[in-house]
Design an enzyme around this catalytic site. Structure first.
Site, PDB file in Angstrom:
ATOM      1  N   TRP A 103       8.530   0.194  -1.506  1.00  0.00           N
ATOM      2  CA  TRP A 103       7.251   0.897  -1.668  1.00  0.00           C
ATOM      3  C   TRP A 103       7.153   2.080  -0.710  1.00  0.00           C
ATOM      4  O   TRP A 103       6.683   3.157  -1.085  1.00  0.00           O
ATOM      5  CB  TRP A 103       6.072  -0.068  -1.486  1.00  0.00           C
ATOM      6  N   ASP A 172       0.026   1.767   4.315  1.00  0.00           N
ATOM      7  CA  ASP A 172      -0.101   1.062   3.041  1.00  0.00           C
ATOM      8  C   ASP A 172      -0.136  -0.430   3.376  1.00  0.00           C
ATOM      9  O   ASP A 172       0.883  -1.029   3.712  1.00  0.00           O
ATOM     10  CB  ASP A 172       1.104   1.388   2.147  1.00  0.00           C
ATOM     11  N   LYS A 196      -3.881  -8.244  -4.494  1.00  0.00           N
ATOM     12  CA  LYS A 196      -3.153  -9.307  -3.775  1.00  0.00           C
ATOM     13  C   LYS A 196      -4.116 -10.118  -2.909  1.00  0.00           C
ATOM     14  O   LYS A 196      -4.281 -11.313  -3.099  1.00  0.00           O
ATOM     15  CB  LYS A 196      -2.031  -8.705  -2.938  1.00  0.00           C
TER      16      LYS A 196
HETATM   17  N1  PMP Z   1       2.455  -0.685  -2.081  1.00  0.00           N
HETATM   18  C1  PMP Z   1       2.757  -1.990  -1.952  1.00  0.00           C
HETATM   19  C2  PMP Z   1       3.089  -2.536  -0.597  1.00  0.00           C
HETATM   20  C3  PMP Z   1       2.765  -2.821  -3.078  1.00  0.00           C
HETATM   21  O1  PMP Z   1       3.070  -4.104  -2.964  1.00  0.00           O
HETATM   22  C4  PMP Z   1       2.450  -2.262  -4.345  1.00  0.00           C
HETATM   23  C5  PMP Z   1       2.402  -3.093  -5.602  1.00  0.00           C
HETATM   24  N2  PMP Z   1       2.971  -4.284  -5.611  1.00  0.00           N
HETATM   25  C6  PMP Z   1       2.166  -0.910  -4.424  1.00  0.00           C
HETATM   26  C7  PMP Z   1       2.170  -0.155  -3.270  1.00  0.00           C
HETATM   27  C8  PMP Z   1       1.826  -0.266  -5.737  1.00  0.00           C
HETATM   28  O2  PMP Z   1       0.589  -0.749  -6.122  1.00  0.00           O
HETATM   29  P1  PMP Z   1      -0.136  -0.388  -7.499  1.00  0.00           P
HETATM   30  O3  PMP Z   1       0.559  -1.152  -8.557  1.00  0.00           O
HETATM   31  O4  PMP Z   1      -1.534  -0.857  -7.236  1.00  0.00           O
HETATM   32  O5  PMP Z   1      -0.048   1.077  -7.691  1.00  0.00           O
END
Ligand code: PMP
Length: 361
Positions: A103, A172, A196
């Site tokens: 991510w 994040d 989450k």
């Molecule tokens: N950052 C992290 C740490 C994640 O775990 C996720 C999704 N699992 C995201 C960003 C992306 O999130 P979204 O699907 O809400 O765009």
């Protein structure tokens, strides 16, 4: 828990049963209004109260200073990968990124479209198993430092708040927000997809300092401008009303649970129980992350072959332990055990792991 399974999904993930029950009970007539939250105007008094409860609940739990705004956006955490640099990184400016998993790498790739990105730490070459432990060297001219406090796919977590020596810290925190107390004053911007630990998908929570808001260029596109959300109570347009409602209920539930200190203890216990089963398995189960960087939210491990990983997941699902398949990019097993995931479910998984190892040794 009638008909409920132990759902180890990484997100959308389990919500507290009492939250689901309240949402069910209030579905047809929310607190005497004769309609559900889904059906009411976002400009109504009833919804203003919901928004206030969600906001004040998060503010209390995370001890957010008054000078910070809490905003509810849409577009997921992924939109934040772009919104952060669009608001804070000019084409002739530079930002520091720490990359401890998939991510963070995606976030950096979006930022590169806006300005210069300095990757000051990356564990990619060694398979994203570590968070930095030793001192980091930040660029003195960086507009901000970005890091991912918990990498959901690899199961790698920072065990501390980062201090970047005066450089604004952007985090994040999608997969570990609300899992333990943090010092919000050390951050300039925290963002987290709700699905989450905060509520359902479709809402992204932003916690942003007043100083950071002041830096946004005036010519920003309206729907990409944090200031617009701050000045209009998260409603420059129609927000995800239902998602915000569920966040208000989750915040209430967390308060009843004793707040984030209590959640921190419970989360540590759950993760420790599971890691102990991995460590005591004589190598039958192999953890992915280095011990000092292990996530308390996403426990990643694998067996000796892809076939065994597959059999493990299929048999576990038949026992009511679902969502254990690792992310498609990494394979293996991933047990996501966020706040709402009960200790009994972790025990059930460990019992299953021991039994599976005996039968397939
Ligand atoms: N950052 C992290 C740490 C994640 O775990 C996720 C999704 N699992 C995201 C960003 C992306 O999130 P979204 O699907 O809400 O765009």
């Amino acid at each position: 828990m009638t008909g409920r399974i132990y759902n180890f999904s990484a997100g959308p993930a389990m919500l507290p049963v009492s939250v689901l029950e309240t949402a069910r009970d209030e579905m047809f007539s929310f607190r005497g209004t004769g309609m559900s939250v889904m059906e009411m105007s976002h400009r109504s008094n009833a919804f203003a109260e919901v928004l206030d409860q969600a906001e004040s609940g998060l503010r209390r739990l995370l001890v957010v200073p008054d000078s910070y705004k809490i905003l509810f956006l849409q577009g997921g955490a992924s939109l934040q990968f772009s919104m952060v640099p669009l608001n804070f990184l000019g084409s002739n400016e530079s930002a520091d990124y720490i990359i401890t998993g998939a991510w963070g790498k995606k976030a950096a790739a979006e930022a590169e479209k806006c300005g210069d990105v300095q990757v000051i730490y990356s564990s990619e070459e060694t398979g994203f198993k570590t968070a930095p432990i030793s001192e980091l060297i930040f660029s003195s001219h960086a507009k901000y430092l970005h890091f991912t406090s918990n990498e959901t796919i690899e199961g790698v977590e920072f065990s501390r708040d980062l201090d970047a020596g005066g450089i604004p810290v952007v985090c994040d925190a999608s997969s570990n927000i609300l899992s333990k107390p943090i010092d919000v004053s050390k951050y300039s911007l925290i963002y987290a997809g709700a699905q989450k630990n905060i509520g359902p998908s479709g809402v992204t929570v932003i916690i942003i300092s007043g100083e950071m808001l002041d830096q946004i260029p005036r010519e920003q596109h309206r729907m990409l401008d944090y200031r617009q959300f701050a000045e209009h109570d998260s409603m420059p347009n129609t927000p995800n009303t239902w998602g915000i409602y569920l966040i208000s209920l989750v915040a209430e539930w967390l308060t009843e649970q004793g707040g984030l200190t209590s959640m921190g203890v419970k989360n540590r216990q759950k993760a420790a129980y599971l890691y102990k089963a991995i460590d005591n398995s004589d190598g039958y189960y192999r953890g992915h992350a280095n011990v000092d960087s292990r996530s308390r939210m996403n426990i990643t491990f694998r067996l000796s072959s892809v076939e065994l990983d597959d059999r493990f997941c299929s048999e576990a699902a038949m026992e009511g332990l679902d969502g254990l398949r690792g992310h498609r990019s990494l394979g293996g097993i991933r047990a996501s055990i966020y706040n709402a995931f009960p200790f009994e479910g972790v025990k059930a998984l460990v019992d299953f792991m021991e039994d599976f190892a005996r039968r397939n040794g």
